[in-house]
Design an enzyme around this catalytic site. Structure first.
Site: not given
Length: 565
Positions: A175, A264, A266
């Protein structure tokens, strides 16, 4: 890895330019090793707008960036990363960056310098695997047969030591974000990467300048590719961020090469946004994720994948199992296999196992077979490897018309189960590339499709759907100068919705006196397309048509007349 990062291209070299390369399309094959022909040239993506920041001053801003800022913002695992890890490049990609840096900033840009770091060690910091964490056992037979690269058939990579970098068994991937301004995709593919996630957006204010080239470059060498969104859940709703993500490259198509969009979610990396969980409660965070997921599925026809860590998930969501029908992209470093999972998942779909190579950006591995990876890219009904099945079945009369008229290739995938419609009917909704359609079924009409977003579909919906015009008895059909679709109530009253570019969509009541007179007069070939719906004028009901005629029905004496407008 040398940091501060190095490089920048002149303004004339735009993000769409492939520096020193030619884009060579690669065809997907059952054996990924067939996808790259080194003789055809190399594919390198180059981004210039944010490049100077990456080269000269690689620092995460104190607040999230905006599009146009010369800072790539947060990337996967940002809170726990040094900037050296954030800007990680493979050796081959580093060489490409050096070439760009020298052209733009001069020879001094390629000189090594100290790397700043924004993350201090903590008990939660994922550690890069050390020698003690790396098994020193002899590689398996498949790894030995693969030669120096350690790459065997798809799905059969074994744990191999490569220049002190270990690779777990599985299909390898990577990524990247704007912090990787030059990526040699041909070299990454040759090193074993078969899929890539590329940062597209952050919050609702930032779109990565590097996204287009990175997304295209990974595809061109034969990788599966997908986009990811760095969530800022305290700044706007989940639905708003899903919309921004989809509108800026984060959608999905069933082309067999596009991975589902990745959320994403987090550790908060920005001090200005509060604590680890963005100062949000666990119920608030869970509701935000659901809002994002629901909107993404509503618009694309499938659930997004989720990137997170087991620790953050427990801390910030209360370890909910609500989302285990989503593919899991798990970050866990310093181990030969993840030991802890968010609640509801028993294994990962994708494991981010290190931020320091072998590939540029972060290195990942897919935990299933090549066929399962293909399913992740092509099927909205993909079942997570360690979660629960998702998707809805399409059966019966609705299933028959759905398949007969093109199936998923035309209508997309179901976004909900078959449900009750008015008057004993049934319906089910589908989405393809954000475009919604509805299949209707009734025992008197059979099954037929309605394009919700067409002008005719909009007219049907505005009239009350099946409660207004009834159920469709045809699909939308083209004719000279326009299109039409016919609907019928269970009692037998038919309405034909006619459309042309000049008149828009208007309804003709075929069961009424005006509709019957229009039909006897040649329909659109005679009087023309309707330019109005039926309307009252004194004691008459009237309707006008595009060839300059009006039909009037006398409500007192009965009978119809046709006159020129």
């Amino acid at each position: 890895m040398i940091s501060p990062r190095k490089s920048v291209l002149p303004a004339a070299v735009t993000a769409a330019v492939l520096a020193l390369t030619t884009f060579i399309p690669a065809t997907a094959a059952n054996d990924p090793a067939e996808n790259l022909n080194p003789e055809k040239g190399k594919v390198v993506s180059v981004e210039t707008h944010e490049l100077e920041t990456v080269v000269k001053d690689p620092q995460l801003p104190t607040a999230p960036p905006k599009t146009g800022d010369k800072n790539p913002g947060a990337t996967m695992g940002q809170k726990m990363k040094s900037m050296a890890a954030t800007t990680n490049l493979s050796e081959a990609s580093e060489k490409e960056l050096d070439k760009v840096a020298e052209k733009v900033l001069g020879p001094e840009a390629a000189k090594p310098s100290a790397a700043p770091s924004t993350a201090a060690p903590s008990p939660k910091t994922p550690a890069t695997p050390s020698a003690s964490a790396n098994p020193k056992a002899t590689a398996s037979a498949s790894a030995q047969a693969a030669g120096a690269t350690g790459i065997g058939p798809a799905g059969s990579m074994s744990l191999v030591i490569r220049e002190n970098t270990w690779i777990p068994a599985g299909i390898q991937g990577m990524d990247v974000s704007g912090w990787q301004p030059a990526v040699n995709w041909s070299a990454e593919y040759a090193a074993g990467a078969r899929f890539a996630y590329v940062k597209a957006t952050e919050g609702t204010g930032y779109r990565s300048k590097a996204f287009n080239d990175q997304y295209t470059g990974s595809y061109r060498v034969g990788m599966f590719r997908g986009a990811y969104h760095f969530a800022l859940p305290s700044q706007s709703s989940g639905a708003a961020q899903a919309d921004f993500f989809i509108n800026n490259g984060g959608g999905w198509s069933s082309d067999g090469k596009t991975l589902p969009g990745l959320l994403d979610i987090e550790y908060n990396p920005y001090a200005s946004l509060g604590g680890t969980c963005y100062n949000m409660s666990q119920p608030q965070m869970t509701a935000w994720i659901k809002s994002f997921s629901d909107r993404y599925k509503q618009r694309t026809g499938r659930l997004p994948a989720i990137y997170t860590t087991a620790d953050w998930w427990q801390t910030c969501t209360g370890n909910t199992a609500q989302f285990n029908d989503h593919p899991l992209h798990l970050a866990s470093y310093g181990v030969t296999a993840p030991q802890w999972y968010p609640n509801g998942w028993s294994r990962y779909d994708i494991w981010q196992y290190t931020d320091s190579g072998p590939f540029s950006g972060d290195s990942n591995v897919y935990g299933g077979s090549w066929a399962q990876l293909q399913a992740l890219a092509s099927s909205s009904n993909y079942t997570p490897l360690g979660g629960r099945a998702t998707g809805y079945s399409v059966a019966g009369g609705i299933g028959a018309i759905y398949r007969a008229t093109g199936g998923a290739a035309k209508w997309g995938t179901p976004v909900g189960p078959e449900a009750n419609a008015a008057n004993g009917g049934r319906y089910q909704e589908f989405v393809r590339n954000g475009v919604k359609s509805t299949a209707y079924w009734h025992r008197t009409t059979g099954g037929h499709m309605v394009r919700n977003t067409s002008s005719i579909g909009g007219k049907f919906i505005g009239a009350g759907r099946e409660r207004g015009y009834g159920f469709p008895i045809t699909e939308e059909r083209s004719l000279a100068g326009g299109a039409y679709q016919v609907f019928r109530t269970p009692s037998g009253k038919s309405t034909k919705v006619m459309w042309s570019p000049r008149t828009g969509s208007r309804a003709v009541k075929e069961y009424g006196a005006i509709g019957q007179r229009w039909a006897k007069s040649g329909m659109e070939r005679g009087l023309g397309y309707p330019t109005t719906d039926e309307y009252r004028a004194g004691y008459e009901i009237r309707q006008q048509f595009s060839n300059g005629y009006v039909i009037g029905y006398n409500t007192v004496y009965g009978g119809t007349r046709i006159s020129r407008l």
